[in-house]
Design a protein around this motif. Structure first.
Motif, PDB file in Angstrom:
ATOM      1  N   MET A  74       0.502  -1.117   0.212  1.00 18.44           N
ATOM      2  CA  MET A  74       0.170  -0.100   0.160  1.00 18.44           C
ATOM      3  C   MET A  74       1.090   1.258   0.122  1.00 18.44           C
ATOM      4  O   MET A  74       0.675   2.504  -0.821  1.00 18.44           O
ATOM      5  N   GLU A  75       1.923   0.778   0.809  1.00 17.03           N
ATOM      6  CA  GLU A  75       2.780   2.625   0.229  1.00 17.03           C
ATOM      7  C   GLU A  75       3.327   2.657  -0.546  1.00 17.03           C
ATOM      8  O   GLU A  75       3.891   3.830  -1.128  1.00 17.03           O
ATOM      9  N   GLY A  76       3.869   1.696  -1.489  1.00 15.88           N
ATOM     10  CA  GLY A  76       4.046   2.051  -2.970  1.00 15.88           C
ATOM     11  C   GLY A  76       3.384   2.276  -3.923  1.00 15.88           C
ATOM     12  O   GLY A  76       3.435   2.555  -4.398  1.00 15.88           O
ATOM     13  N   CYS A  77       1.944   1.922  -3.329  1.00 14.28           N
ATOM     14  CA  CYS A  77       0.779   2.392  -4.418  1.00 14.28           C
ATOM     15  C   CYS A  77       0.550   4.014  -3.639  1.00 14.28           C
ATOM     16  O   CYS A  77       0.254   4.253  -4.971  1.00 14.28           O
ATOM     17  N   GLY A  78       0.754   4.044  -2.805  1.00 12.07           N
ATOM     18  CA  GLY A  78       0.493   5.596  -2.651  1.00 12.07           C
ATOM     19  C   GLY A  78       2.162   6.680  -3.251  1.00 12.07           C
ATOM     20  O   GLY A  78       1.601   7.507  -3.747  1.00 12.07           O
ATOM     21  N   GLN A  79       3.739   5.862  -3.128  1.00 14.63           N
ATOM     22  CA  GLN A  79       4.305   6.516  -3.961  1.00 14.63           C
ATOM     23  C   GLN A  79       4.521   6.139  -5.298  1.00 14.63           C
ATOM     24  O   GLN A  79       4.601   7.607  -6.196  1.00 14.63           O
ATOM     25  N   ALA A  80       3.352   5.744  -5.622  1.00 16.40           N
ATOM     26  CA  ALA A  80       3.004   5.523  -7.063  1.00 16.40           C
ATOM     27  C   ALA A  80       2.284   7.102  -8.127  1.00 16.40           C
ATOM     28  O   ALA A  80       2.017   7.283  -8.792  1.00 16.40           O
ATOM     29  N   CYS A  81       1.148   6.834  -6.920  1.00 14.11           N
ATOM     30  CA  CYS A  81       0.339   7.691  -7.235  1.00 14.11           C
ATOM     31  C   CYS A  81       1.254   8.825  -7.066  1.00 14.11           C
ATOM     32  O   CYS A  81      -0.015  10.140  -7.595  1.00 14.11           O
ATOM     33  N   TYR A  82       1.628   9.231  -5.540  1.00 10.55           N
ATOM     34  CA  TYR A  82       2.781  11.148  -6.048  1.00 10.55           C
ATOM     35  C   TYR A  82       2.776  10.900  -7.920  1.00 10.55           C
ATOM     36  O   TYR A  82       2.903  11.978  -8.447  1.00 10.55           O
ATOM     37  N   GLU A  83       3.903   9.703  -7.703  1.00 12.80           N
ATOM     38  CA  GLU A  83       4.802  10.169  -9.052  1.00 12.80           C
ATOM     39  C   GLU A  83       3.786  10.350  -9.945  1.00 12.80           C
ATOM     40  O   GLU A  83       4.331  11.046 -11.186  1.00 12.80           O
ATOM     41  N   GLY A  84       2.672   9.385 -10.044  1.00 11.51           N
ATOM     42  CA  GLY A  84       1.507   9.911 -11.282  1.00 11.51           C
ATOM     43  C   GLY A  84       0.645  11.828 -11.113  1.00 11.51           C
ATOM     44  O   GLY A  84       0.840  12.194 -12.857  1.00 11.51           O
ATOM     45  N   GLY A  85       0.795  11.940 -10.548  1.00  8.36           N
ATOM     46  CA  GLY A  85       0.988  13.928 -10.359  1.00  8.36           C
ATOM     47  C   GLY A  85       1.987  14.480 -10.527  1.00  8.36           C
ATOM     48  O   GLY A  85       1.709  15.380 -11.315  1.00  8.36           O
ATOM     49  N   HIS A  86       3.445  14.132  -9.645  1.00  2.00           N
ATOM     50  CA  HIS A  86       4.084  14.947  -9.759  1.00  2.00           C
ATOM     51  C   HIS A  86       5.260  13.810 -10.281  1.00  2.00           C
ATOM     52  O   HIS A  86       6.219  15.263 -10.810  1.00  2.00           O
ATOM     53  N   GLY A  87       5.109  13.205 -11.421  1.00  2.00           N
ATOM     54  CA  GLY A  87       6.150  12.992 -12.053  1.00  2.00           C
ATOM     55  C   GLY A  87       7.550  12.517 -11.360  1.00  2.00           C
ATOM     56  O   GLY A  87       7.192  12.173  -9.922  1.00  2.00           O
ATOM     57  N   LYS A  88       8.383  11.364 -11.983  1.00  3.70           N
ATOM     58  CA  LYS A  88       9.644  10.919 -10.941  1.00  3.70           C
ATOM     59  C   LYS A  88       9.756  11.718 -10.352  1.00  3.70           C
ATOM     60  O   LYS A  88      10.558  13.050 -10.649  1.00  3.70           O
ATOM     61  N   ARG A  89      11.027  10.950  -9.315  1.00  2.74           N
ATOM     62  CA  ARG A  89      11.863  12.172  -8.486  1.00  2.74           C
ATOM     63  C   ARG A  89      12.909  12.630  -9.644  1.00  2.74           C
ATOM     64  O   ARG A  89      13.487  11.758  -9.308  1.00  2.74           O
ATOM     65  N   SER A  90      13.013  13.875  -9.329  1.00  6.05           N
ATOM     66  CA  SER A  90      14.638  13.951  -9.721  1.00  6.05           C
ATOM     67  C   SER A  90      15.883  13.456  -8.597  1.00  6.05           C
ATOM     68  O   SER A  90      15.524  13.121  -7.586  1.00  6.05           O
ATOM     69  N   PRO A  91      16.682  13.547  -9.956  1.00  3.03           N
ATOM     70  CA  PRO A  91      18.689  12.530  -9.399  1.00  3.03           C
ATOM     71  C   PRO A  91      18.836  13.384  -8.645  1.00  3.03           C
ATOM     72  O   PRO A  91      19.382  12.954  -7.548  1.00  3.03           O
ATOM     73  N   GLU A  92      18.868  14.925  -8.899  1.00  2.00           N
ATOM     74  CA  GLU A  92      19.396  15.629  -8.072  1.00  2.00           C
ATOM     75  C   GLU A  92      18.730  16.015  -6.626  1.00  2.00           C
ATOM     76  O   GLU A  92      17.819  16.440  -6.858  1.00  2.00           O
ATOM     77  N   LYS A  93      19.167  16.362  -5.402  1.00  3.43           N
ATOM     78  CA  LYS A  93      18.802  16.655  -4.208  1.00  3.43           C
ATOM     79  C   LYS A  93      19.154  17.903  -4.030  1.00  3.43           C
ATOM     80  O   LYS A  93      19.312  18.805  -4.772  1.00  3.43           O
ATOM     81  N   PRO A  94      17.721  18.528  -3.432  1.00  4.76           N
ATOM     82  CA  PRO A  94      17.507  19.634  -3.505  1.00  4.76           C
ATOM     83  C   PRO A  94      18.637  20.654  -2.679  1.00  4.76           C
ATOM     84  O   PRO A  94      19.581  19.561  -1.782  1.00  4.76           O
ATOM     85  N   THR A  95      18.539  21.660  -2.607  1.00  2.00           N
ATOM     86  CA  THR A  95      19.677  22.501  -2.280  1.00  2.00           C
ATOM     87  C   THR A  95      19.358  22.890  -0.356  1.00  2.00           C
ATOM     88  O   THR A  95      18.077  23.082  -0.162  1.00  2.00           O
ATOM     89  N   PRO A  96      20.063  23.608   0.265  1.00  5.70           N
ATOM     90  CA  PRO A  96      19.696  23.953   1.175  1.00  5.70           C
ATOM     91  C   PRO A  96      18.973  24.720   1.118  1.00  5.70           C
ATOM     92  O   PRO A  96      17.566  25.057   1.899  1.00  5.70           O
ATOM     93  N   GLU A  97      18.806  25.591   0.308  1.00  8.70           N
ATOM     94  CA  GLU A  97      17.857  26.579   0.441  1.00  8.70           C
ATOM     95  C   GLU A  97      17.078  26.321  -0.029  1.00  8.70           C
ATOM     96  O   GLU A  97      15.871  26.611   0.659  1.00  8.70           O
TER      97      GLU A  97
END
Length: 201
Positions: A74-97
Motif C-alpha cells: 500500500m505504501e508503494g501504491c501511495g508513492q506511485a500515486c504521487y509520482e502519477g501527479g508530479h512525475g518521477k523524483r529528480s536524481p538531484e537532491k534539493p539544495t539547502p536553500e
C-alpha cells in the motif's frame, strides 16, 4: 460546467433528438416508463463499483498477506500515486536553500508547532485538512478521490497508501529518507488524517 452537469445536459439533448425522430408514434407502457427514468451515467456506476472492488481487495490483502507485506504494497501504491501527479523524483537532491523554503512552507501550512528541529532530526506533525476541490476532513471526507464518500467497512490497511504518499512528499522536499507514522485517519474513525514525519539530520 462540471462533468455531471455536462453528462446530464448531453443526455437531455439526446432524449430530445430521440423524441423528434419518434414524433407521431405511440410508446408502449414499459417504454414510457423507461423514457421517464433519468439516466444513470457510467461515471456514477464506475465510482460505486470501484469503491466495492477496493473494499474486496483490502479484505483479501488482510486475509491472505502478512502485515509487513501489505503495508509495503500500500505504501508503494501511495508513492506511485504521487509520482502519477508530479512525475518521477529528480536524481538531484534539493539544495539547502530549497529545503529551507520547503520547511518554511510547511510551517506556514501547519503552524510553528508543526515543524520541530533538533541537531539530530526534524519532526513534522503533518495533517491533511482539505483538498483543492474544497473537501475537508472535518466534514468527514476521505481526501482520496476514490474514497471521498467511501462505503463503510473499508479496511484501515488502505490508509497505508497515504503513508507512502506523505513519505514521498517529504523525501523529495528534504532530500533525505523519511520515516512516516500514521497517527489517525478518517477511515479509522478519526476526525483528521495525521502523520508524524521524522527526517534524520
Amino acid at each position: 460546467m462540471d462533468r455531471k452537469e455536462f453528462l446530464k445536459r448531453s443526455a437531455q439533448a439526446g432524449m430530445c433528438c430521440g423524441a423528434a425522430l419518434m414524433a407521431g408514434s405511440t410508446l408502449a407502457g414499459s417504454d414510457q416508463e423507461k423514457a421517464s427514468t433519468p439516466p444513470v451515467t457510467p461515471c456514477d456506476k464506475k465510482v460505486v463499483q470501484g469503491q466495492l472492488v477496493i473494499r474486496r481487495l483490502m479484505q483479501q490483502l488482510d486475509a491472505k498477506v502478512d502485515p509487513a507485506t501489505r503495508q509495503s504494497i500500500m505504501e508503494g501504491c501511495g508513492q506511485a500515486c504521487y509520482e502519477g501527479g508530479h512525475g518521477k523524483r529528480s536524481p538531484e537532491k534539493p539544495t539547502p536553500e530549497q529545503v529551507g523554503k520547503f520547511l518554511d512552507g510547511m510551517r506556514k501550512y501547519l503552524g510553528p508547532e508543526g515543524v520541530k528541529q533538533t541537531a539530530a532530526e526534524t519532526m513534522i506533525y503533518f495533517n491533511y485538512t482539505g483538498n483543492p476541490q474544497g473537501l475537508k476532513t472535518s466534514d468527514r471526507y476521505c481526501l482520496c478521490p476514490i474514497l471521498e464518500d467511501a462505503p463503510k467497512n473499508i479496511s484501515p490497511t488502505y490508509c497505508q497508501c497515504s503513508v507512502g504518499y506523505v513519505r514521498e512528499i517529504f523525501e523529495r522536499g528534504m532530500g533525505k529518507t523519511a520515516r512516516v507514522e500514521l497517527n489517525g485517519s478518517i477511515l479509522r474513525g478519526g476526525r483528521t488524517c495525521s502523520f508524524t514525519v521524522t527526517v534524520k539530520s
